[in-house]
Motif scaffolding. Structure first.
Motif, PDB file in Angstrom:
ATOM      1  N   HIS A 227      45.201  35.371  22.695  1.00  0.00           N
ATOM      2  CA  HIS A 227      44.804  36.491  23.302  1.00  0.00           C
ATOM      3  C   HIS A 227      43.626  36.031  24.434  1.00  0.00           C
ATOM      4  O   HIS A 227      43.662  36.481  25.822  1.00  0.00           O
ATOM      5  N   MET A 228      42.673  35.358  24.137  1.00  0.00           N
ATOM      6  CA  MET A 228      41.623  34.833  24.895  1.00  0.00           C
ATOM      7  C   MET A 228      42.097  33.990  26.024  1.00  0.00           C
ATOM      8  O   MET A 228      41.929  34.074  27.348  1.00  0.00           O
ATOM      9  N   ILE A 229      43.283  33.078  25.622  1.00  0.00           N
ATOM     10  CA  ILE A 229      43.627  32.228  26.757  1.00  0.00           C
ATOM     11  C   ILE A 229      44.541  32.928  27.722  1.00  0.00           C
ATOM     12  O   ILE A 229      44.378  32.738  28.897  1.00  0.00           O
ATOM     13  N   ALA A 230      45.424  33.856  27.218  1.00  0.00           N
ATOM     14  CA  ALA A 230      46.132  34.767  28.053  1.00  0.00           C
ATOM     15  C   ALA A 230      45.268  35.726  28.956  1.00  0.00           C
ATOM     16  O   ALA A 230      45.430  35.687  30.282  1.00  0.00           O
ATOM     17  N   ALA A 231      44.052  35.990  28.470  1.00  0.00           N
ATOM     18  CA  ALA A 231      43.091  37.004  29.320  1.00  0.00           C
ATOM     19  C   ALA A 231      42.480  36.109  30.362  1.00  0.00           C
ATOM     20  O   ALA A 231      42.546  36.509  31.507  1.00  0.00           O
ATOM     21  N   ILE A 232      42.232  34.826  30.242  1.00  0.00           N
ATOM     22  CA  ILE A 232      41.909  33.837  31.427  1.00  0.00           C
ATOM     23  C   ILE A 232      42.884  33.513  32.221  1.00  0.00           C
ATOM     24  O   ILE A 232      42.357  33.698  33.280  1.00  0.00           O
ATOM     25  N   GLY A 233      44.105  33.582  31.537  1.00  0.00           N
ATOM     26  CA  GLY A 233      45.136  33.429  32.648  1.00  0.00           C
ATOM     27  C   GLY A 233      45.261  34.418  33.769  1.00  0.00           C
ATOM     28  O   GLY A 233      45.492  34.451  34.800  1.00  0.00           O
ATOM     29  N   ILE A 234      45.154  35.709  33.169  1.00  0.00           N
ATOM     30  CA  ILE A 234      45.248  36.964  33.960  1.00  0.00           C
ATOM     31  C   ILE A 234      44.100  36.895  34.929  1.00  0.00           C
ATOM     32  O   ILE A 234      44.200  37.095  36.136  1.00  0.00           O
ATOM     33  N   LEU A 235      42.787  36.527  34.329  1.00  0.00           N
ATOM     34  CA  LEU A 235      41.482  36.299  35.214  1.00  0.00           C
ATOM     35  C   LEU A 235      41.875  35.636  36.446  1.00  0.00           C
ATOM     36  O   LEU A 235      41.790  35.896  37.766  1.00  0.00           O
ATOM     37  N   LEU A 236      42.549  34.117  36.022  1.00  0.00           N
ATOM     38  CA  LEU A 236      42.620  33.300  37.289  1.00  0.00           C
ATOM     39  C   LEU A 236      43.705  33.886  38.411  1.00  0.00           C
ATOM     40  O   LEU A 236      43.575  33.673  39.451  1.00  0.00           O
ATOM     41  N   PHE A 237      44.709  34.520  37.782  1.00  0.00           N
ATOM     42  CA  PHE A 237      45.882  35.032  38.454  1.00  0.00           C
ATOM     43  C   PHE A 237      45.331  36.052  39.666  1.00  0.00           C
ATOM     44  O   PHE A 237      45.619  35.883  40.745  1.00  0.00           O
ATOM     45  N   LEU A 238      44.593  36.976  38.988  1.00  0.00           N
ATOM     46  CA  LEU A 238      44.252  37.878  39.997  1.00  0.00           C
ATOM     47  C   LEU A 238      43.184  37.558  40.733  1.00  0.00           C
ATOM     48  O   LEU A 238      43.334  37.943  42.130  1.00  0.00           O
ATOM     49  N   GLU A 239      42.357  36.659  40.552  1.00  0.00           N
ATOM     50  CA  GLU A 239      41.294  36.086  41.579  1.00  0.00           C
ATOM     51  C   GLU A 239      41.931  35.306  42.402  1.00  0.00           C
ATOM     52  O   GLU A 239      41.533  35.295  43.757  1.00  0.00           O
ATOM     53  N   SER A 240      43.022  34.523  42.120  1.00  0.00           N
ATOM     54  CA  SER A 240      43.717  33.501  43.117  1.00  0.00           C
ATOM     55  C   SER A 240      44.577  34.489  44.017  1.00  0.00           C
ATOM     56  O   SER A 240      44.807  34.214  45.347  1.00  0.00           O
ATOM     57  N   SER A 241      44.934  35.650  43.544  1.00  0.00           N
ATOM     58  CA  SER A 241      45.953  36.429  44.463  1.00  0.00           C
ATOM     59  C   SER A 241      44.776  37.144  45.364  1.00  0.00           C
ATOM     60  O   SER A 241      45.227  37.274  46.733  1.00  0.00           O
ATOM     61  N   ALA A 242      43.841  37.648  44.853  1.00  0.00           N
ATOM     62  CA  ALA A 242      42.825  38.378  45.931  1.00  0.00           C
ATOM     63  C   ALA A 242      42.348  37.369  47.041  1.00  0.00           C
ATOM     64  O   ALA A 242      42.363  37.800  48.055  1.00  0.00           O
ATOM     65  N   GLN A 243      41.879  36.012  46.458  1.00  0.00           N
ATOM     66  CA  GLN A 243      41.693  35.086  47.731  1.00  0.00           C
ATOM     67  C   GLN A 243      42.784  34.851  48.482  1.00  0.00           C
ATOM     68  O   GLN A 243      42.634  34.425  49.803  1.00  0.00           O
ATOM     69  N   ALA A 244      43.968  34.749  48.136  1.00  0.00           N
ATOM     70  CA  ALA A 244      44.929  34.337  49.032  1.00  0.00           C
ATOM     71  C   ALA A 244      45.421  35.614  49.845  1.00  0.00           C
ATOM     72  O   ALA A 244      45.753  35.239  51.147  1.00  0.00           O
ATOM     73  N   ILE A 245      45.196  36.728  49.628  1.00  0.00           N
ATOM     74  CA  ILE A 245      45.346  37.986  50.270  1.00  0.00           C
ATOM     75  C   ILE A 245      44.384  38.245  51.488  1.00  0.00           C
ATOM     76  O   ILE A 245      44.446  38.446  52.614  1.00  0.00           O
ATOM     77  N   TRP A 246      43.060  38.339  50.887  1.00  0.00           N
ATOM     78  CA  TRP A 246      41.786  38.610  51.621  1.00  0.00           C
ATOM     79  C   TRP A 246      41.033  37.469  52.014  1.00  0.00           C
ATOM     80  O   TRP A 246      40.138  37.359  52.683  1.00  0.00           O
ATOM     81  N   GLY A 247      41.011  36.151  51.227  1.00  0.00           N
ATOM     82  CA  GLY A 247      40.382  35.028  51.776  1.00  0.00           C
ATOM     83  C   GLY A 247      39.153  35.082  50.718  1.00  0.00           C
ATOM     84  O   GLY A 247      38.866  36.151  50.072  1.00  0.00           O
TER      85      GLY A 247
END
Length: 287
Positions: free
Chosen positions: A95-115
Protein backbone atom coordinates in the motif's frame (compact mmCIF):
# COMPACT_ATOMS: atom_id res chain seq x y z
CA UNK A 1 -0.13 41.40 24.57
CA UNK A 2 -0.96 42.45 21.01
CA UNK A 3 2.04 40.50 19.70
CA UNK A 4 1.01 37.42 21.67
CA UNK A 5 -2.55 37.63 20.35
CA UNK A 6 -1.13 37.99 16.84
CA UNK A 7 0.75 34.70 17.28
CA UNK A 8 -2.41 33.06 18.64
CA UNK A 9 -4.15 34.09 15.42
CA UNK A 10 -1.29 32.67 13.34
CA UNK A 11 -1.31 29.47 15.40
CA UNK A 12 -5.05 28.99 14.87
CA UNK A 13 -4.58 29.54 11.13
CA UNK A 14 -1.79 26.97 10.80
CA UNK A 15 -3.45 24.57 13.23
CA UNK A 16 -6.72 24.69 11.31
CA UNK A 17 -5.06 23.82 8.00
CA UNK A 18 -2.85 21.11 9.50
CA UNK A 19 -5.78 19.56 11.37
CA UNK A 20 -7.93 19.34 8.22
CA UNK A 21 -5.17 17.56 6.31
CA UNK A 22 -4.37 15.29 9.26
CA UNK A 23 -8.05 14.39 9.71
CA UNK A 24 -8.28 13.04 6.17
CA UNK A 25 -5.05 11.15 6.67
CA UNK A 26 -6.11 9.59 9.96
CA UNK A 27 -9.54 8.56 8.63
CA UNK A 28 -7.91 6.66 5.76
CA UNK A 29 -5.44 5.10 8.17
CA UNK A 30 -8.37 3.91 10.27
CA UNK A 31 -9.71 1.97 7.28
CA UNK A 32 -6.51 0.73 5.61
CA UNK A 33 -4.16 0.80 8.62
CA UNK A 34 -1.51 2.09 6.20
CA UNK A 35 -0.23 5.68 5.98
CA UNK A 36 -1.47 7.24 2.73
CA UNK A 37 1.56 9.03 1.29
CA UNK A 38 -0.57 10.18 -1.66
CA UNK A 39 -2.61 12.49 0.58
CA UNK A 40 -0.18 15.36 -0.01
CA UNK A 41 -0.76 15.01 -3.76
CA UNK A 42 -4.53 15.23 -3.17
CA UNK A 43 -3.89 18.46 -1.24
CA UNK A 44 -1.89 19.79 -4.20
CA UNK A 45 -4.57 18.70 -6.67
CA UNK A 46 -7.21 20.59 -4.69
CA UNK A 47 -5.20 23.80 -4.89
CA UNK A 48 -4.68 23.45 -8.64
CA UNK A 49 -8.34 22.61 -9.25
CA UNK A 50 -9.48 25.74 -7.40
CA UNK A 51 -6.76 27.81 -9.10
CA UNK A 52 -7.87 26.73 -12.58
CA UNK A 53 -11.58 27.18 -11.82
CA UNK A 54 -11.00 30.71 -10.55
CA UNK A 55 -8.30 31.81 -12.99
CA UNK A 56 -9.41 30.20 -16.25
CA UNK A 57 -13.17 29.94 -15.83
CA UNK A 58 -13.78 32.91 -13.52
CA UNK A 59 -15.64 30.81 -10.96
CA UNK A 60 -16.55 32.32 -7.59
CA UNK A 61 -14.12 31.47 -4.74
CA UNK A 62 -16.64 29.36 -2.82
CA UNK A 63 -17.84 27.56 -5.93
CA UNK A 64 -14.20 26.92 -6.85
CA UNK A 65 -13.65 25.42 -3.40
CA UNK A 66 -16.71 23.19 -3.84
CA UNK A 67 -15.56 22.21 -7.33
CA UNK A 68 -12.07 21.39 -6.07
CA UNK A 69 -13.60 19.28 -3.29
CA UNK A 70 -15.61 17.28 -5.85
CA UNK A 71 -12.59 16.82 -8.15
CA UNK A 72 -10.29 15.61 -5.37
CA UNK A 73 -13.00 13.40 -3.85
CA UNK A 74 -13.35 11.68 -7.24
CA UNK A 75 -9.56 11.36 -7.54
CA UNK A 76 -9.39 9.79 -4.08
CA UNK A 77 -12.20 7.33 -4.85
CA UNK A 78 -10.59 6.36 -8.16
CA UNK A 79 -7.28 5.80 -6.36
CA UNK A 80 -9.03 3.62 -3.79
CA UNK A 81 -10.82 1.53 -6.43
CA UNK A 82 -7.96 1.13 -8.89
CA UNK A 83 -4.95 1.01 -6.57
CA UNK A 84 -5.70 0.36 -2.92
CA UNK A 85 -8.69 -1.99 -3.26
CA UNK A 86 -6.81 -4.62 -5.34
CA UNK A 87 -4.09 -4.57 -2.65
CA UNK A 88 -6.50 -5.03 0.28
CA UNK A 89 -5.08 -8.47 1.14
CA UNK A 90 -1.45 -7.54 0.46
CA UNK A 91 1.15 -6.57 3.07
CA UNK A 92 1.08 -2.94 4.24
CA UNK A 93 4.33 -2.19 2.43
CA UNK A 94 2.54 -2.69 -0.91
CA UNK A 95 0.00 0.00 0.00
CA UNK A 96 2.79 2.40 0.91
CA UNK A 97 4.64 1.83 -2.36
CA UNK A 98 1.40 2.25 -4.31
CA UNK A 99 0.65 5.51 -2.47
CA UNK A 100 4.10 6.86 -3.35
CA UNK A 101 3.40 5.91 -6.97
CA UNK A 102 0.15 7.92 -6.93
CA UNK A 103 2.02 10.84 -5.36
CA UNK A 104 4.68 10.84 -8.08
CA UNK A 105 2.10 10.42 -10.85
CA UNK A 106 -0.05 13.36 -9.71
CA UNK A 107 2.91 15.66 -9.10
CA UNK A 108 4.46 14.82 -12.47
CA UNK A 109 1.11 15.40 -14.17
CA UNK A 110 0.71 18.81 -12.49
CA UNK A 111 4.22 19.81 -13.51
CA UNK A 112 3.66 18.65 -17.09
CA UNK A 113 0.43 20.64 -17.40
CA UNK A 114 1.19 23.82 -15.43
CA UNK A 115 4.96 23.76 -15.20
CA UNK A 116 7.13 24.02 -12.10
CA UNK A 117 6.44 27.74 -11.62
CA UNK A 118 4.83 29.14 -8.51
CA UNK A 119 1.31 30.53 -8.93
CA UNK A 120 -0.59 32.91 -6.68
CA UNK A 121 -4.27 32.24 -6.12
CA UNK A 122 -6.39 35.35 -5.94
CA UNK A 123 -8.98 35.71 -3.20
CA UNK A 124 -11.82 38.19 -2.68
CA UNK A 125 -10.93 38.23 1.01
CA UNK A 126 -7.64 40.12 0.89
CA UNK A 127 -8.64 42.91 3.26
CA UNK A 128 -7.29 43.55 6.75
CA UNK A 129 -9.27 44.19 9.91
CA UNK A 130 -7.90 46.04 12.91
CA UNK A 131 -9.30 45.31 16.33
CA UNK A 132 -7.67 47.03 19.30
CA UNK A 133 -4.30 47.16 17.54
CA UNK A 134 -4.53 43.51 16.45
CA UNK A 135 -4.06 43.10 12.70
CA UNK A 136 -6.39 40.39 11.40
CA UNK A 137 -6.18 39.50 7.67
CA UNK A 138 -9.63 38.50 6.48
CA UNK A 139 -8.32 35.37 4.72
CA UNK A 140 -6.77 34.11 7.96
CA UNK A 141 -10.01 34.69 9.83
CA UNK A 142 -11.81 32.82 7.06
CA UNK A 143 -9.42 29.89 7.44
CA UNK A 144 -10.04 29.71 11.18
CA UNK A 145 -13.85 29.89 10.90
CA UNK A 146 -14.12 27.52 7.92
CA UNK A 147 -11.60 24.96 9.20
CA UNK A 148 -13.06 24.63 12.67
CA UNK A 149 -16.61 24.74 11.31
CA UNK A 150 -15.75 21.81 9.03
CA UNK A 151 -14.22 19.92 11.98
CA UNK A 152 -17.42 20.34 13.96
CA UNK A 153 -19.46 19.19 10.95
CA UNK A 154 -17.24 16.10 10.57
CA UNK A 155 -17.55 15.31 14.28
CA UNK A 156 -21.36 15.53 14.11
CA UNK A 157 -21.37 13.41 10.95
CA UNK A 158 -19.30 10.65 12.57
CA UNK A 159 -21.19 10.69 15.87
CA UNK A 160 -24.77 11.48 14.90
CA UNK A 161 -25.37 9.74 11.56
CA UNK A 162 -25.70 6.10 10.64
CA UNK A 163 -23.20 6.48 7.80
CA UNK A 164 -20.67 8.04 10.16
CA UNK A 165 -21.18 5.16 12.57
CA UNK A 166 -20.33 2.67 9.82
CA UNK A 167 -17.00 4.44 9.28
CA UNK A 168 -16.23 4.24 12.99
CA UNK A 169 -17.25 0.58 13.06
CA UNK A 170 -14.99 -0.20 10.10
CA UNK A 171 -12.06 1.58 11.74
CA UNK A 172 -12.57 -0.33 15.00
CA UNK A 173 -13.04 -3.80 13.51
CA UNK A 174 -13.23 -4.31 9.75
CA UNK A 175 -14.15 -8.00 9.91
CA UNK A 176 -16.74 -7.47 12.64
CA UNK A 177 -18.35 -4.62 10.69
CA UNK A 178 -18.59 -6.82 7.58
CA UNK A 179 -20.24 -9.58 9.63
CA UNK A 180 -23.08 -7.28 10.73
CA UNK A 181 -23.84 -6.23 7.15
CA UNK A 182 -21.70 -3.14 6.61
CA UNK A 183 -20.36 -2.95 3.06
CA UNK A 184 -16.60 -2.42 3.42
CA UNK A 185 -16.21 -1.28 -0.19
CA UNK A 186 -18.79 1.48 0.16
CA UNK A 187 -17.32 2.66 3.46
CA UNK A 188 -13.79 2.66 2.03
CA UNK A 189 -14.87 4.77 -0.95
CA UNK A 190 -16.79 7.17 1.29
CA UNK A 191 -13.81 7.54 3.62
CA UNK A 192 -11.46 8.31 0.74
CA UNK A 193 -13.96 10.82 -0.65
CA UNK A 194 -14.17 12.59 2.73
CA UNK A 195 -10.38 12.67 3.00
CA UNK A 196 -10.20 14.20 -0.49
CA UNK A 197 -12.75 16.86 0.42
CA UNK A 198 -10.83 17.80 3.57
CA UNK A 199 -7.55 18.06 1.65
CA UNK A 200 -9.10 20.17 -1.13
CA UNK A 201 -10.80 22.57 1.29
CA UNK A 202 -7.59 22.97 3.31
CA UNK A 203 -5.59 23.68 0.14
CA UNK A 204 -8.12 26.20 -1.20
CA UNK A 205 -8.22 28.03 2.13
CA UNK A 206 -4.44 28.18 2.54
CA UNK A 207 -3.32 28.67 -1.10
CA UNK A 208 -4.09 32.44 -1.20
CA UNK A 209 -1.64 32.90 1.71
CA UNK A 210 0.86 30.38 0.40
CA UNK A 211 1.58 29.61 -3.28
CA UNK A 212 0.37 26.93 -5.70
CA UNK A 213 3.09 24.64 -7.12
CA UNK A 214 3.52 20.89 -7.75
CA UNK A 215 5.49 20.11 -4.58
CA UNK A 216 3.30 22.20 -2.25
CA UNK A 217 1.97 19.10 -0.49
CA UNK A 218 5.34 17.79 0.69
CA UNK A 219 5.81 19.89 3.82
CA UNK A 220 2.13 19.89 4.75
CA UNK A 221 1.78 16.11 4.52
CA UNK A 222 5.04 15.58 6.41
CA UNK A 223 3.65 17.67 9.25
CA UNK A 224 0.32 15.85 8.99
CA UNK A 225 2.16 12.57 9.58
CA UNK A 226 3.85 14.14 12.59
CA UNK A 227 0.43 15.19 13.85
CA UNK A 228 -1.22 11.78 13.54
CA UNK A 229 1.76 10.08 15.21
CA UNK A 230 1.72 12.73 17.90
CA UNK A 231 -2.03 12.49 18.47
CA UNK A 232 -2.26 8.72 18.10
CA UNK A 233 -2.57 6.82 14.83
CA UNK A 234 -6.21 6.72 13.75
CA UNK A 235 -7.43 9.18 16.39
CA UNK A 236 -9.74 11.97 15.20
CA UNK A 237 -9.41 14.02 18.43
CA UNK A 238 -5.66 13.43 18.28
CA UNK A 239 -5.50 14.84 14.73
CA UNK A 240 -7.30 18.02 15.81
CA UNK A 241 -5.36 18.55 19.04
CA UNK A 242 -2.07 17.58 17.38
CA UNK A 243 -2.70 20.05 14.56
CA UNK A 244 -3.30 22.86 17.03
CA UNK A 245 -0.19 21.93 19.03
CA UNK A 246 1.98 22.03 15.91
CA UNK A 247 0.32 25.22 14.67
CA UNK A 248 0.87 27.09 17.93
CA UNK A 249 4.39 25.69 18.33
CA UNK A 250 5.35 26.96 14.87
CA UNK A 251 3.74 30.37 15.35
CA UNK A 252 5.34 31.07 18.73
CA UNK A 253 8.60 29.35 17.77
CA UNK A 254 8.97 31.53 14.69
CA UNK A 255 8.25 34.63 16.79
CA UNK A 256 10.41 33.91 19.83
CA UNK A 257 13.21 31.86 18.23
CA UNK A 258 13.55 32.34 14.47
CA UNK A 259 11.55 31.78 11.31
CA UNK A 260 14.54 29.82 9.98
CA UNK A 261 13.75 26.97 12.39
CA UNK A 262 9.95 27.12 12.08
CA UNK A 263 9.60 23.94 10.02
CA UNK A 264 11.74 21.74 12.29
CA UNK A 265 9.85 22.68 15.45
CA UNK A 266 7.18 20.06 14.67
CA UNK A 267 9.76 17.27 14.59
CA UNK A 268 11.50 18.43 17.76
CA UNK A 269 8.12 18.51 19.50
CA UNK A 270 7.31 15.03 18.16
CA UNK A 271 10.49 13.58 19.66
CA UNK A 272 9.86 15.34 22.99
CA UNK A 273 6.26 14.15 23.38
CA UNK A 274 6.84 10.59 22.14
CA UNK A 275 9.71 10.29 24.64
CA UNK A 276 7.08 10.69 27.36
CA UNK A 277 4.09 9.02 25.62
CA UNK A 278 5.29 6.61 22.90
CA UNK A 279 1.69 5.72 22.01
CA UNK A 280 0.77 9.34 21.28
CA UNK A 281 -1.59 11.67 23.11
CA UNK A 282 -4.73 9.70 22.18
CA UNK A 283 -4.88 5.93 21.76
CA UNK A 284 -8.60 5.16 21.31
CA UNK A 285 -8.63 5.55 17.54
CA UNK A 286 -11.71 7.07 15.93
CA UNK A 287 -14.11 5.90 18.62
Amino acid sequence: MELILQQVLNGLTLGGVYSLVALGLTLVYGILHVPNFAHGAFYMAGAYAAFVLMGKFGVNYWLAMAGAAVVVALLAVIAERLVFHPLRNSPGLHHMIAAIGILLFLESSAQAIWGADFHRMQTPYNGIMNFGGLVMPVQRMLIIVAAFGLMVALHLFLKKTTTGSTIIAMAQNRDGAALVGIDPNRVAMLTFAISGVLAAVAATLYAPINLVYPAMGHLVITKAFVIIVLGGMGSVPGAIIGGLIIGFAEAFGAFYISTDYKDIIAFVLLVAILSVRPEGLFTKGVR
